[in-house]
Design a protein around this motif. Structure first.
Motif, PDB file in Angstrom:
ATOM      1  N   LYS A  14       0.828  -1.221   0.000  1.00  0.00           N
ATOM      2  CA  LYS A  14       0.000   0.000   0.000  1.00  0.00           C
ATOM      3  C   LYS A  14       0.855   1.261   0.000  1.00  0.00           C
ATOM      4  O   LYS A  14       0.587   2.205  -0.730  1.00  0.00           O
ATOM      5  CB  LYS A  14      -0.900   0.045   1.251  1.00  0.00           C
ATOM      6  CG  LYS A  14      -1.952  -1.031   1.296  1.00  0.00           C
ATOM      7  CD  LYS A  14      -2.837  -0.872   2.510  1.00  0.00           C
ATOM      8  CE  LYS A  14      -2.109  -1.119   3.823  1.00  0.00           C
ATOM      9  NZ  LYS A  14      -1.593  -2.485   3.960  1.00  0.00           N
ATOM     10  N   THR A  15       1.884   1.258   0.850  1.00  0.00           N
ATOM     11  CA  THR A  15       2.704   2.466   0.966  1.00  0.00           C
ATOM     12  C   THR A  15       3.521   2.706  -0.302  1.00  0.00           C
ATOM     13  O   THR A  15       3.604   3.827  -0.789  1.00  0.00           O
ATOM     14  CB  THR A  15       3.610   2.364   2.214  1.00  0.00           C
ATOM     15  OG1 THR A  15       2.752   2.238   3.354  1.00  0.00           O
ATOM     16  CG2 THR A  15       4.481   3.580   2.382  1.00  0.00           C
ATOM     17  N   VAL A  16       4.071   1.622  -0.854  1.00  0.00           N
ATOM     18  CA  VAL A  16       4.833   1.744  -2.104  1.00  0.00           C
ATOM     19  C   VAL A  16       3.928   2.315  -3.199  1.00  0.00           C
ATOM     20  O   VAL A  16       4.291   3.265  -3.904  1.00  0.00           O
ATOM     21  CB  VAL A  16       5.394   0.359  -2.535  1.00  0.00           C
ATOM     22  CG1 VAL A  16       5.847   0.367  -3.980  1.00  0.00           C
ATOM     23  CG2 VAL A  16       6.539  -0.048  -1.615  1.00  0.00           C
ATOM     24  N   ALA A  36      -2.410   7.694   6.823  1.00  0.00           N
ATOM     25  CA  ALA A  36      -3.413   7.386   7.840  1.00  0.00           C
ATOM     26  C   ALA A  36      -3.077   6.115   8.602  1.00  0.00           C
ATOM     27  O   ALA A  36      -3.903   5.582   9.337  1.00  0.00           O
ATOM     28  CB  ALA A  36      -4.787   7.269   7.177  1.00  0.00           C
ATOM     29  N   ASP A  37      -1.854   5.602   8.409  1.00  0.00           N
ATOM     30  CA  ASP A  37      -1.430   4.412   9.128  1.00  0.00           C
ATOM     31  C   ASP A  37      -0.679   4.847  10.391  1.00  0.00           C
ATOM     32  O   ASP A  37       0.305   5.579  10.288  1.00  0.00           O
ATOM     33  CB  ASP A  37      -0.506   3.587   8.204  1.00  0.00           C
ATOM     34  CG  ASP A  37      -0.165   2.240   8.797  1.00  0.00           C
ATOM     35  OD1 ASP A  37      -0.350   2.049  10.021  1.00  0.00           O
ATOM     36  OD2 ASP A  37       0.289   1.365   8.038  1.00  0.00           O
ATOM     37  N   PRO A  38      -1.153   4.432  11.580  1.00  0.00           N
ATOM     38  CA  PRO A  38      -0.464   4.842  12.820  1.00  0.00           C
ATOM     39  C   PRO A  38       1.015   4.450  12.812  1.00  0.00           C
ATOM     40  O   PRO A  38       1.848   5.102  13.431  1.00  0.00           O
ATOM     41  CB  PRO A  38      -1.201   4.078  13.922  1.00  0.00           C
ATOM     42  CG  PRO A  38      -2.445   3.563  13.316  1.00  0.00           C
ATOM     43  CD  PRO A  38      -2.272   3.533  11.829  1.00  0.00           C
ATOM     44  N   SER A  40       3.388   4.955  10.745  1.00  0.00           N
ATOM     45  CA  SER A  40       3.660   5.757   9.534  1.00  0.00           C
ATOM     46  C   SER A  40       4.932   5.357   8.811  1.00  0.00           C
ATOM     47  O   SER A  40       5.994   5.327   9.417  1.00  0.00           O
ATOM     48  CB  SER A  40       3.828   7.228   9.902  1.00  0.00           C
ATOM     49  OG  SER A  40       2.952   7.605  10.917  1.00  0.00           O
ATOM     50  N   ASN A  41       4.851   5.106   7.531  1.00  0.00           N
ATOM     51  CA  ASN A  41       6.081   5.007   6.753  1.00  0.00           C
ATOM     52  C   ASN A  41       5.985   5.620   5.365  1.00  0.00           C
ATOM     53  O   ASN A  41       6.911   5.528   4.575  1.00  0.00           O
ATOM     54  CB  ASN A  41       6.620   3.578   6.705  1.00  0.00           C
ATOM     55  CG  ASN A  41       5.546   2.586   6.368  1.00  0.00           C
ATOM     56  OD1 ASN A  41       4.538   2.942   5.770  1.00  0.00           O
ATOM     57  ND2 ASN A  41       5.733   1.342   6.747  1.00  0.00           N
ATOM     58  N   LEU A  42       4.866   6.321   5.117  1.00  0.00           N
ATOM     59  CA  LEU A  42       4.755   7.032   3.842  1.00  0.00           C
ATOM     60  C   LEU A  42       5.779   8.174   3.717  1.00  0.00           C
ATOM     61  O   LEU A  42       6.333   8.360   2.641  1.00  0.00           O
ATOM     62  CB  LEU A  42       3.325   7.561   3.649  1.00  0.00           C
ATOM     63  CG  LEU A  42       3.049   8.219   2.306  1.00  0.00           C
ATOM     64  CD1 LEU A  42       3.177   7.222   1.152  1.00  0.00           C
ATOM     65  CD2 LEU A  42       1.663   8.866   2.275  1.00  0.00           C
ATOM     66  N   VAL A 129      -4.768   8.818   0.195  1.00  0.00           N
ATOM     67  CA  VAL A 129      -4.706   8.374   1.587  1.00  0.00           C
ATOM     68  C   VAL A 129      -4.105   6.968   1.663  1.00  0.00           C
ATOM     69  O   VAL A 129      -4.652   6.018   1.101  1.00  0.00           O
ATOM     70  CB  VAL A 129      -6.119   8.344   2.232  1.00  0.00           C
ATOM     71  CG1 VAL A 129      -6.010   8.073   3.738  1.00  0.00           C
ATOM     72  CG2 VAL A 129      -6.881   9.634   1.981  1.00  0.00           C
ATOM     73  N   ASP A 130      -2.969   6.871   2.347  1.00  0.00           N
ATOM     74  CA  ASP A 130      -2.340   5.567   2.580  1.00  0.00           C
ATOM     75  C   ASP A 130      -2.945   5.017   3.878  1.00  0.00           C
ATOM     76  O   ASP A 130      -2.652   5.501   4.959  1.00  0.00           O
ATOM     77  CB  ASP A 130      -0.820   5.766   2.716  1.00  0.00           C
ATOM     78  CG  ASP A 130      -0.070   4.464   2.961  1.00  0.00           C
ATOM     79  OD1 ASP A 130      -0.668   3.379   2.810  1.00  0.00           O
ATOM     80  OD2 ASP A 130       1.126   4.534   3.322  1.00  0.00           O
ATOM     81  N   CYS A 131      -3.802   4.008   3.747  1.00  0.00           N
ATOM     82  CA  CYS A 131      -4.574   3.544   4.905  1.00  0.00           C
ATOM     83  C   CYS A 131      -3.823   2.504   5.720  1.00  0.00           C
ATOM     84  O   CYS A 131      -2.886   1.879   5.249  1.00  0.00           O
ATOM     85  CB  CYS A 131      -5.876   2.917   4.437  1.00  0.00           C
ATOM     86  SG  CYS A 131      -6.972   4.096   3.679  1.00  0.00           S
TER      87      CYS A 131
HETATM   88 MG   LIG Z   1       2.117   0.892   4.813  1.00  0.00          MG
END
Ligand SMILES: [Mg+2]
Ligand SMILES: Nc1ncnc2c1ncn2[C@@H]1O[C@H](COP(=O)(O)OP(=O)(O)O)[C@@H](O)[C@H]1O
Length: 253
Positions: A14-16, A36-38, A40-42, A129-131
């Motif tokens: 997802k993040t990629v 939006a991921d606690p 976070s790595n975006l 939004v990166d969930c």
């Molecule tokens: Mg991710």
């Protein structure tokens, strides 16, 4: 303004894919990226090292809410968010949600946050939004106002099972997305990609394409370099552009 939420099982990419989408849209559109991921790595994936999170601002608000003086609480929050949480990069802005709140009553600040965010989002053409993995954000309505969702799956049974649950829950929760897209990721060339395409056809959602398993992605991750570096490879870049072209709704906006 169009909001696209990237979702799917944890570790599917997802993040990629969010990072690549942000790059894709920001060539000619004003883009707001939302992590939006606690966990976070975006920020790292798009090459941003220093950033403040909405979670940090929420905590600061709770500590200072009784000593804000004449300035209204909404103004205080708006000032903090625009001044500290909107992390500006050359081609797009980034907001990181951060950790969920601790013990105590956060309804007041959360409601204010939502209203400030709603206003803020109107300044952009596209919001990506990166969930977080799983479906919690749908039930908690964090992404209730997404126009589109893009589900990422790998070729595992679990990846597709999560995709299926997401599709089912969008119906149950009556989330009226304009389109649901599917991308296969980490796909080897032994027919697995076809299964993903067939799954999309069966579910009546839009299959955008498959992204191959790539040592280059792992290598960038290993070195802590932004995923967008991948796009220096013309062949891969063309492949991603071809895949993202299928997101008709937003490309035509
Ligand atoms: Mg991710
Ligand atoms: N196409 C790919 N080929 C190889 N590795 C990949 C690919 N896509 C993602 N990865 C790797 O898989 C891991 C999970 O990706 P990530 O985007 O963080 O997933 P998620 O955000 O869904 O949890 C990362 O280590 C990433 O480098």
């Amino acid at each position: 303004m169009a909001v696209i939420a990237v979702t799917g099982k944890g570790g599917t990419g997802k993040t990629v894919i969010s990072a690549l989408l942000i790059d894709h849209f920001s060539t000619d559109r004003k883009v707001l990226a939302v992590d939006a991921d606690p966990d976070s790595n975006l920020p790292e994936a798009v090459g941003i090292k220093d950033y403040s999170t909405l979670g940090e601002i929420r905590e600061l608000f709770q500590q200072n809410r009784d000593s804000m003086g004449t300035i209204s609480k909404e103004q205080w929050l708006e000032g903090k968010i625009y001044g500290e949480a909107v992390n500006e990069s050359k081609h797009f802005d980034l907001i990181v949600m951060g950790k969920p709140e601790g013990e105590g009553c956060y309804c007041f600040v959360n409601n204010l946050l939502r209203s400030v965010l709603r206003k803020l989002m109107k300044n952009y053409d596209v919001v990506v939004v990166d969930c977080e993995a799983g479906l919690e954000q749908f039930s908690r309505k964090t992404v209730e106002n997404a126009d589109y969702i893009l589900i990422v799956t790998d070729t595992s049974k679990k990846g597709l099972a999560t995709a299926k649950r997401i599709i089912d829950s969008t119906e149950e929760l009556k989330l009226n997305f304009k389109n649901i897209y599917l991308v296969g990721n980490k796909v080897n060339s032994n027919g697995e990609g076809n299964a993903i395409k067939q799954f999309a056809e069966k579910e009546g959602i839009i299959f955008l394409g498959n992204i191959p398993y790539s040592e280059k992605i792992l290598e960038l991750d290993f070195r802590g370099e932004p995923i967008t570096k991948l796009l220096e490879d013309t062949e891969l870049n063309n492949h991603f552009r071809e895949i993202f072209k299928g997101i008709g709704g937003i490309n035509d906006h």
